[in-house]
Design an enzyme around this catalytic site. Structure first.
Site, PDB file in Angstrom:
ATOM      1  N   ASP A 202      -2.535  52.818  22.834  1.00  0.00           N
ATOM      2  CA  ASP A 202      -2.997  51.512  23.322  1.00  0.00           C
ATOM      3  C   ASP A 202      -4.476  51.487  23.699  1.00  0.00           C
ATOM      4  OD1 ASP A 202      -2.983  52.957  25.659  1.00  0.00           O
ATOM      5  OD2 ASP A 202      -1.412  51.794  26.654  1.00  0.00           O
ATOM      6  N   GLY A 203      -5.140  52.649  23.615  1.00  0.00           N
ATOM      7  CA  GLY A 203      -6.574  52.683  23.934  1.00  0.00           C
ATOM      8  C   GLY A 203      -6.863  52.548  25.423  1.00  0.00           C
TER       9      GLY A 203
ATOM     10  N   GLY B 259     -10.077  57.814  20.793  1.00  0.00           N
ATOM     11  CA  GLY B 259      -9.040  56.802  20.567  1.00  0.00           C
ATOM     12  C   GLY B 259      -8.883  55.825  21.714  1.00  0.00           C
TER      13      GLY B 259
ATOM     14  N   ARG C  92     -17.862  57.868  32.505  1.00  0.00           N
ATOM     15  CA  ARG C  92     -18.096  59.277  32.773  1.00  0.00           C
ATOM     16  C   ARG C  92     -19.536  59.623  32.416  1.00  0.00           C
ATOM     17  NH1 ARG C  92     -14.805  62.155  28.509  1.00  0.00           N
ATOM     18  NH2 ARG C  92     -13.126  62.417  29.985  1.00  0.00           N
TER      19      ARG C  92
ATOM     20  N   ASP D 250     -10.747  70.199  21.226  1.00  0.00           N
ATOM     21  CA  ASP D 250     -11.348  68.865  21.335  1.00  0.00           C
ATOM     22  C   ASP D 250     -11.704  68.549  22.794  1.00  0.00           C
ATOM     23  OD1 ASP D 250      -8.294  68.782  21.021  1.00  0.00           O
ATOM     24  OD2 ASP D 250      -8.682  66.947  22.129  1.00  0.00           O
ATOM     25  N   ASN D 251     -11.308  69.413  23.717  1.00  0.00           N
ATOM     26  CA  ASN D 251     -11.706  69.217  25.114  1.00  0.00           C
ATOM     27  C   ASN D 251     -12.726  70.263  25.566  1.00  0.00           C
ATOM     28  OD1 ASN D 251     -10.123  66.951  25.480  1.00  0.00           O
ATOM     29  ND2 ASN D 251      -8.331  68.130  26.115  1.00  0.00           N
TER      30      ASN D 251
ATOM     31  N   ASP E 270     -12.762  66.082  30.694  1.00  0.00           N
ATOM     32  CA  ASP E 270     -11.426  65.581  30.359  1.00  0.00           C
ATOM     33  C   ASP E 270     -10.353  66.097  31.324  1.00  0.00           C
ATOM     34  OD1 ASP E 270      -9.181  64.433  29.430  1.00  0.00           O
ATOM     35  OD2 ASP E 270      -9.282  65.237  27.395  1.00  0.00           O
TER      36      ASP E 270
ATOM     37  N   LYS F 265     -13.632  55.652  29.146  1.00  0.00           N
ATOM     38  CA  LYS F 265     -12.257  56.058  28.847  1.00  0.00           C
ATOM     39  C   LYS F 265     -11.364  54.907  29.272  1.00  0.00           C
ATOM     40  CE  LYS F 265      -9.491  60.233  29.664  1.00  0.00           C
ATOM     41  NZ  LYS F 265      -9.684  61.671  29.944  1.00  0.00           N
TER      42      LYS F 265
ATOM     43  N   ARG G  61     -17.903  67.958  20.900  1.00  0.00           N
ATOM     44  CA  ARG G  61     -16.900  68.968  21.238  1.00  0.00           C
ATOM     45  C   ARG G  61     -16.871  70.071  20.186  1.00  0.00           C
ATOM     46  NH1 ARG G  61     -12.957  64.862  23.861  1.00  0.00           N
ATOM     47  NH2 ARG G  61     -14.350  63.100  24.010  1.00  0.00           N
TER      48      ARG G  61
END
Ligand SMILES: Nc1ncnc2c1ncn2[C@@H]1O[C@H](COP(=O)(O)OP(=O)(O)OP(=O)(O)O)[C@@H](O)[C@H]1O
Ligand SMILES: [Mg+2]
Length: 482
Positions: free
Chosen positions: A129-130, A96, A183, A263-264, A273, A117, A190
């Site tokens: 807001d991304g 996102g 990164r 998801d991490n 993350d 990111k 994931r």
């Protein structure tokens, strides 16, 4: 005179479309945001070298052009994923605020992802807001470099670019500054990437994904397991081993990830993350890093258990393709692998070469439980204990007898006497069992950080940036650490 047409070396990197070739079931093509300004704040030259570049040939502006202005690179892919968050299933996830920028091989032939990111909104931003805060980016730089130095399998930050926007956040004084970080990770796939395919009942897509993961990140397995069902079971077994070792590395590092949602959790078994992470101050299994983790679900001491639970959750999607019994059997060794690796990682922080001492130490006190008992009763910072031990041995050499060793953490209260004596004797005897005595001081330097980035250290680094735009404390910490 002809105009010089110097190419940005970052744009000439030989990207491979491994995930792109899997097809649009797994991602969406996105565009990066346009930022008012771009200003490079951190560049990781050793990583540029690892990617096959001569860092001297890459200017700061090259980095801003590639990763701040996103010149000359397409397609950018927002990856789709779901996940279990604090025990509850969340299908409303996905990249996102970042995306897969590209994939390429490093100097060793290892396929790596470049991911961003804070680079803008995607179909999966869902009202967010991304963006990434500059402080969040600085924290992620610090976590990756500290963990890498401590021998933890981790993603790292290639670059951090300030992007000139004001952000509003509940967990930082706002407005706060914005950034894009780039990164380098083995993969951004994931556990939650697989969970999404179970949610959508797409076994064929899961099988394609897993075969891709094996080919890219577990290529050695194909040699001994063919390409049928046994290969996928072997993949799960190898992931179990990697995650068990990762959990051991976090625990020995005194690191609390903070948000171990599925998801991490990387399908390559690597740590990534770094949001509300924290390094331990005093040793406390109940220590919780994320302010929103009210029940301590992801507390420091629960991390091995949570990792094992997450691996069990991953069996759900895999069971679309594989019988349960071999998956359960593959999970079985988790505890044993964890224990052995934790032992090795903690002993090496004490300067003790684990295999040698384990053989020799059958009738000697074991330094591992003695260390934990001492740290549980002595209010010194976990990282400082090891750093001070390293300093003591560097300055004074190995003590000739156990009695010659005095408590060594400057400014600390006296340790509890019985625990101190038990630890002192076990450590000294452990050192005697090490074959390479000269290697003890070197091991203590290698496996410990001069300054662990506990919260007060990070806050001091951030205060200088925030209040005076002074980046020297960060640079100094990096110079001492990396
Ligand atoms: N500011 C934001 N705008 C849009 N989506 C966001 C924002 N912050 C987090 N998200 C989304 O919320 C979910 C959980 O966020 P989390 O912090 O775990 O991931 P992340 O830090 O954004 O990315 P990664 O896991 O790649 O480091 C993800 O789907 C993430 O994309
Ligand atoms: Mg995340």
């Amino acid at each position: 005179m002809p105009m010089s047409t110097r190419l940005n070396p970052l744009l000439g990197l030989p990207f491979e479309g491994a995930l792109e070739d899997l097809g649009p079931e797994y991602w969406d093509v996105v565009e990066a945001a346009t930022f008012p300004r771009t200003r490079l704040r951190f560049r990781n030259d050793p990583l540029l070298h690892q990617l096959g570049l001569d860092p001297a040939s890459v200017s700061d502006d090259d980095i801003e052009a590639a990763y701040g202005r996103f010149e000359g690179r397409a397609p950018l892919l927002a990856l789709r994923y779901h996940g279990h968050q604090f025990g509850a299933y969340n299908p409303l996830l996905g990249d996102g605020r970042g995306f897969l920028y590209g994939q390429l091989r490093d100097r060793h032939g290892q396929l790596l992802d470049l991911g961003t990111k804070g680079s803008g909104t995607t179909p999966w931003s869902r009202g967010g807001d991304g963006r990434l805060t500059l402080k969040g980016g600085v924290r992620e730089v610090i976590a990756g470099e500290a963990l890498q130095r401590l021998g933890v399998s981790t993603s790292r930050t290639l670059a951090l670019i300030e992007t000139g926007e004001d952000l509003w956040r509940g967990d930082e004084p706002s407005p706060t500054r914005s950034a894009v970080m780039v990164r380098v990770a083995r993969t951004h796939l994931r556990f939650g990437t697989c969970e999404r395919l179970l949610f959508r009942r797409q076994p064929a897509q899961l099988e394609r994904l897993l075969r891709h993961v094996v080919a890219c990140h577990y290529p050695h397995l194909a040699v001994s397991h063919g390409d049928g069902e046994p290969l996928l079971v072997a993949f799960y077994g190898a992931l179990v081993q990697r995650v068990a070792r990762l959990a051991a590395e976090w625990m020995a590092a005194g690191f609390t990830h903070g948000v171990l949602n599925t998801d991490n959790m990387s399908l390559a078994g690597e740590s990534f993350d770094y949001g509300p992470f924290a390094f331990l101050e005093t040793w406390d299994p109940g220590f919780t890093a994320a302010y929103f983790d009210h029940d301590g679900i992801y507390a420091y001491g629960r991390q091995p258990l949570v990792c094992e639970q997450n691996l069990r959750l991953l069996q759900e999607p895999l069971a679309m393709l594989l019988p349960r019994a071999p998956l359960e059997a593959a999970l079985e060794p988790f505890g044993e692998v964890y224990d052995a690796h934790y032992r090795r990682c903690l002993l090496r922080r004490l300067g003790i070469d684990a295999p040698t001492s384990a053989e020799a130490a059958a009738d000697l006190p074991d330094p591992l439980p003695a260390t934990l008992r001492l740290l549980a009763g002595w209010p010194v910072a976990y990282g400082s204990f090891f750093a001070a031990l390293a300093g003591r041995v560097r300055a004074g050499g190995l003590p000739a007898t156990a009695e010659d060793l005095e408590p060594f953490v400057a400014g600390a209260p006296a340790p509890p006497r019985a625990e101190w004596l038990a630890w002192r004797d076990s450590w000294w005897h452990g050192c005697q069992a090490v074959a390479d005595q000269a290697g003890i001081a070197a091991g203590l330097q290698r496996w410990n950080l001069p300054e662990t980035p506990v919260r007060p250290v990070i806050e001091r680094i951030w205060a200088a940036i925030d209040e005076q735009d002074d980046w020297t404390p960060l640079q100094q910490w990096l110079a001492r650490t990396v």
